[in-house]
Design a protein around this motif. Structure first.
Motif, PDB file in Angstrom:
ATOM      1  N   VAL A 147      33.680  47.032  33.231  1.00 50.95           N
ATOM      2  CA  VAL A 147      35.044  47.568  33.149  1.00 50.95           C
ATOM      3  C   VAL A 147      35.012  49.008  32.644  1.00 50.95           C
ATOM      4  O   VAL A 147      34.308  49.320  31.678  1.00 50.95           O
ATOM      5  CB  VAL A 147      35.913  46.705  32.213  1.00 50.95           C
ATOM      6  N   GLU A 170      33.491  47.574  38.171  1.00 51.19           N
ATOM      7  CA  GLU A 170      34.156  46.752  39.182  1.00 51.19           C
ATOM      8  C   GLU A 170      35.666  46.787  38.992  1.00 51.19           C
ATOM      9  O   GLU A 170      36.419  46.628  39.946  1.00 51.19           O
ATOM     10  CB  GLU A 170      33.674  45.306  39.097  1.00 51.19           C
ATOM     11  N   LEU A 171      36.084  46.989  37.757  1.00 50.19           N
ATOM     12  CA  LEU A 171      37.500  47.019  37.394  1.00 50.19           C
ATOM     13  C   LEU A 171      37.757  48.224  36.502  1.00 50.19           C
ATOM     14  O   LEU A 171      36.995  48.479  35.554  1.00 50.19           O
ATOM     15  CB  LEU A 171      37.884  45.731  36.647  1.00 50.19           C
ATOM     16  N   ALA A 198      38.468  47.462  41.763  1.00 52.46           N
ATOM     17  CA  ALA A 198      39.836  47.108  41.400  1.00 52.46           C
ATOM     18  C   ALA A 198      40.373  48.101  40.372  1.00 52.46           C
ATOM     19  O   ALA A 198      39.634  48.545  39.487  1.00 52.46           O
ATOM     20  CB  ALA A 198      39.891  45.692  40.843  1.00 52.46           C
ATOM     21  N   ALA A 200      43.726  48.435  37.796  1.00 54.40           N
ATOM     22  CA  ALA A 200      44.935  47.857  37.199  1.00 54.40           C
ATOM     23  C   ALA A 200      45.635  48.928  36.376  1.00 54.40           C
ATOM     24  O   ALA A 200      45.015  49.540  35.497  1.00 54.40           O
ATOM     25  CB  ALA A 200      44.583  46.664  36.305  1.00 54.40           C
ATOM     26  N   LEU A 217      48.222  46.333  40.603  1.00 54.18           N
ATOM     27  CA  LEU A 217      46.814  45.955  40.697  1.00 54.18           C
ATOM     28  C   LEU A 217      46.385  46.102  42.151  1.00 54.18           C
ATOM     29  O   LEU A 217      46.968  45.482  43.047  1.00 54.18           O
ATOM     30  CB  LEU A 217      46.590  44.513  40.232  1.00 54.18           C
ATOM     31  N   ASP A 219      42.849  45.928  44.634  1.00 50.30           N
ATOM     32  CA  ASP A 219      41.469  45.450  44.568  1.00 50.30           C
ATOM     33  C   ASP A 219      40.511  46.215  45.469  1.00 50.30           C
ATOM     34  O   ASP A 219      39.294  46.021  45.398  1.00 50.30           O
ATOM     35  CB  ASP A 219      41.379  43.949  44.844  1.00 50.30           C
ATOM     36  N   LEU A 249      42.755  38.762  40.316  1.00 49.41           N
ATOM     37  CA  LEU A 249      41.678  39.455  41.007  1.00 49.41           C
ATOM     38  C   LEU A 249      40.586  38.458  41.389  1.00 49.41           C
ATOM     39  O   LEU A 249      40.003  37.809  40.517  1.00 49.41           O
ATOM     40  CB  LEU A 249      41.111  40.553  40.100  1.00 49.41           C
ATOM     41  N   LEU A 251      37.147  37.933  42.068  1.00 43.89           N
ATOM     42  CA  LEU A 251      35.903  38.660  41.843  1.00 43.89           C
ATOM     43  C   LEU A 251      34.863  38.370  42.918  1.00 43.89           C
ATOM     44  O   LEU A 251      34.094  39.259  43.300  1.00 43.89           O
ATOM     45  CB  LEU A 251      35.340  38.303  40.463  1.00 43.89           C
TER      46      LEU A 251
END
Length: 292
Positions: A147, A170-171, A198, A200, A217, A219, A249, A251
């Motif tokens: 993250v 990834e986020l 992704a 957010a 959000l 993705d 989300l 994954l």
């Protein structure tokens, strides 16, 4: 399905640090009750994105990164078994910073990020910019998730998200405090798409000055096998009202997409991009209030 739920706390600030603490903790509990794995606040929640012109007032409003306001959310994260990304005006020299701290579900502090692209054409000229972008491995019920974070105006620069992608995110969590109209929403969509990650974003609701809700959000998964054409990468767009909104989300879908699609890092030509690191501004982009 390996599904991560993100609670976007699109809530109005109160008149004091103590009130914001209480309301913020209540919102986190509401997010947990809705099944959230991560709760994300809008930008500078500690003060409701107030940046006084008087430097003494500004400093008095700022809080250290280890202030009780901040650490209380670490304690709450462990209590709720839910990660919390809390935002605040951080006491810092020579000027305060616009900061987000991420606590994991065990209450451990795993990420501190100060806004790199401060809005120096406005009130944020009175804040110190951050120095770098960071990615942390967040322990979740879905397993480890890399993250990163950007804050509001960072979104305007493709380099912000690109660096986070290159560092493995990834986020990306994005606290926000501005009107999320079609062009800014398109930026988020683009950053997610081109980096296959992704994003957010949590904004203040429409009753907050110069804000309008529309927390989102995305993705970044544009193409799915057996689905003709392209897919809408927007998993959630809130309305303008105050509330806690939930984005889910997938994954497994995201990770599979990142393994075989053509965006991201596979076909880049970094040796051709040296101009991007030159610190030169030419007309028509010269601005007198620019800081290096």
């Amino acid at each position: 399905m390996n599904q991560l739920t993100i609670g976007l706390l699109q809530i109005m600030p109160c008149g004091s640090l103590e009130e914001n603490l209480k309301k913020g903790m209540d919102a986190c509990r509401q997010a947990k009750a809705g099944g959230a794995d991560i709760a994300l606040f809008p930008e500078m929640w500690s003060c409701g994105y107030e940046i006084p012109e008087d430097p003494d007032v500004l400093r008095a409003m700022s809080i250290p990164g280890d202030a009780p306001f901040v650490t209380a959310f670490g304690t709450l994260a462990a209590e709720l078994d839910m990660a919390i990304a809390i935002t605040y005006l951080e006491r810092f020299d020579p000027q305060p910073r616009n900061t987000v701290t991420l606590f994991d579900r065990h209450g451990r502090r795993v990420l501190d990020y100060a806004k790199v692209h401060t809005c120096d054409f406005g009130e944020e000229c009175r804040l110190s910019p951050g120095e770098d972008f960071y990615v942390a491995e967040l322990d979740t019920a879905c397993g480890p998730v890399p993250v990163g974070a950007m804050i509001c105006y960072d979104r305007e620069f493709p380099e912000s998200a690109r660096i986070l992608m290159l560092k493995g995110a990834e986020l990306v969590l994005v606290p926000n405090a501005c009107p999320m109209e079609i062009n800014r929403l398109s930026q988020l969509r683009g950053r997610a798409y081109e980096n296959m990650m992704a994003i957010a974003t949590c904004n203040y609701p429409k009753d907050q000055p110069d804000c309008n809700g529309h927390s989102t959000l995305f993705d970044g998964v544009a193409y799915v096998e057996d689905l003709p054409g392209s897919r809408d990468t927007c998993l959630l767009e809130a309305d303008g009202e105050e509330g806690v909104f939930f984005g889910k989300l997938d994954l497994d879908l995201l990770r599979d997409y990142r393994m075989h699609e053509v965006h991201g890092n596979a076909y880049r030509r970094p040796s051709k991009y040296t101009l991007l690191t030159e610190d030169i501004v030419k007309p028509p982009f010269v601005r007198g209030d620019r800081r290096k």
